[in-house]
Design a protein around this motif. Sequence first.
Motif, PDB file in Angstrom:
ATOM      1  N   LYS A   4       0.815  -1.215   0.000  1.00 35.01           N
ATOM      2  CA  LYS A   4       0.000   0.000   0.000  1.00 35.01           C
ATOM      3  C   LYS A   4       0.849   1.265   0.000  1.00 35.01           C
ATOM      4  CE  LYS A   4      -4.086  -1.771   2.358  1.00 35.01           C
ATOM      5  NZ  LYS A   4      -4.955  -1.622   3.526  1.00 35.01           N
ATOM      6  N   TYR A   5       2.082   1.180   0.554  1.00 39.05           N
ATOM      7  CA  TYR A   5       2.924   2.366   0.685  1.00 39.05           C
ATOM      8  C   TYR A   5       4.354   2.058   0.266  1.00 39.05           C
ATOM      9  CZ  TYR A   5      -0.983   3.788   3.591  1.00 39.05           C
ATOM     10  OH  TYR A   5      -2.235   4.075   4.038  1.00 39.05           O
ATOM     11  N   GLY A  21       5.492  -1.315   2.447  1.00 40.67           N
ATOM     12  CA  GLY A  21       4.695  -1.950   3.480  1.00 40.67           C
ATOM     13  C   GLY A  21       3.246  -1.548   3.418  1.00 40.67           C
ATOM     14  N   ASN A  22       2.456  -2.171   4.280  1.00 41.64           N
ATOM     15  CA  ASN A  22       1.026  -1.908   4.327  1.00 41.64           C
ATOM     16  C   ASN A  22       0.615  -1.129   5.574  1.00 41.64           C
ATOM     17  OD1 ASN A  22       0.534  -3.278   1.917  1.00 41.64           O
ATOM     18  ND2 ASN A  22       0.449  -5.228   2.954  1.00 41.64           N
ATOM     19  N   ASP A  23       1.502  -1.018   6.572  1.00 37.35           N
ATOM     20  CA  ASP A  23       1.192  -0.337   7.823  1.00 37.35           C
ATOM     21  C   ASP A  23       1.812   1.059   7.822  1.00 37.35           C
ATOM     22  OD1 ASP A  23       0.780   0.537  10.393  1.00 37.35           O
ATOM     23  OD2 ASP A  23       1.455  -1.322  11.353  1.00 37.35           O
ATOM     24  N   TYR A  25       1.568   3.564   9.942  1.00 32.47           N
ATOM     25  CA  TYR A  25       2.109   4.013  11.221  1.00 32.47           C
ATOM     26  C   TYR A  25       3.476   3.395  11.504  1.00 32.47           C
ATOM     27  CZ  TYR A  25      -2.516   5.923  11.803  1.00 32.47           C
ATOM     28  OH  TYR A  25      -3.661   6.637  11.606  1.00 32.47           O
ATOM     29  N   GLU A  26       3.652   2.153  11.117  1.00 30.24           N
ATOM     30  CA  GLU A  26       4.950   1.493  11.281  1.00 30.24           C
ATOM     31  C   GLU A  26       6.008   2.174  10.400  1.00 30.24           C
ATOM     32  OE1 GLU A  26       6.727  -2.718   9.873  1.00 30.24           O
ATOM     33  OE2 GLU A  26       4.926  -2.832  11.105  1.00 30.24           O
ATOM     34  N   LYS A  40       1.501   6.744  -1.220  1.00 28.60           N
ATOM     35  CA  LYS A  40       0.487   5.699  -1.303  1.00 28.60           C
ATOM     36  C   LYS A  40       0.444   5.170  -2.732  1.00 28.60           C
ATOM     37  CE  LYS A  40      -4.184   4.529  -0.087  1.00 28.60           C
ATOM     38  NZ  LYS A  40      -5.359   4.873   0.668  1.00 28.60           N
TER      39      LYS A  40
END
Length: 50
Positions: A4-5, A21-23, A25-26, A40
Motif C-alpha cells: 500500500k505504501y 509496506g502496508n502499515d 504508522y509502522e 500511497k
Amino acid sequence: MIPKYIVFNTNKKPAEVVATGNDLYELLSAYHGKAYQIMKVKSLSDREEW
C-alpha cells in the motif's frame, strides 16, 4: 501482492526506494524526517487519465 505504501529516500539522486509496506504508522515511526517521503500506491484503475 502490491504494497500500500512505498518509502523513498529523497536525499539520493535519483530518489531511492528504501522500504515498502502496508502499515502506514509502522513506516512513519521508522522513516520520519525530511529525507523520506512516503507515497500511497494506486492501482492503474484508480489513477486519473493523463
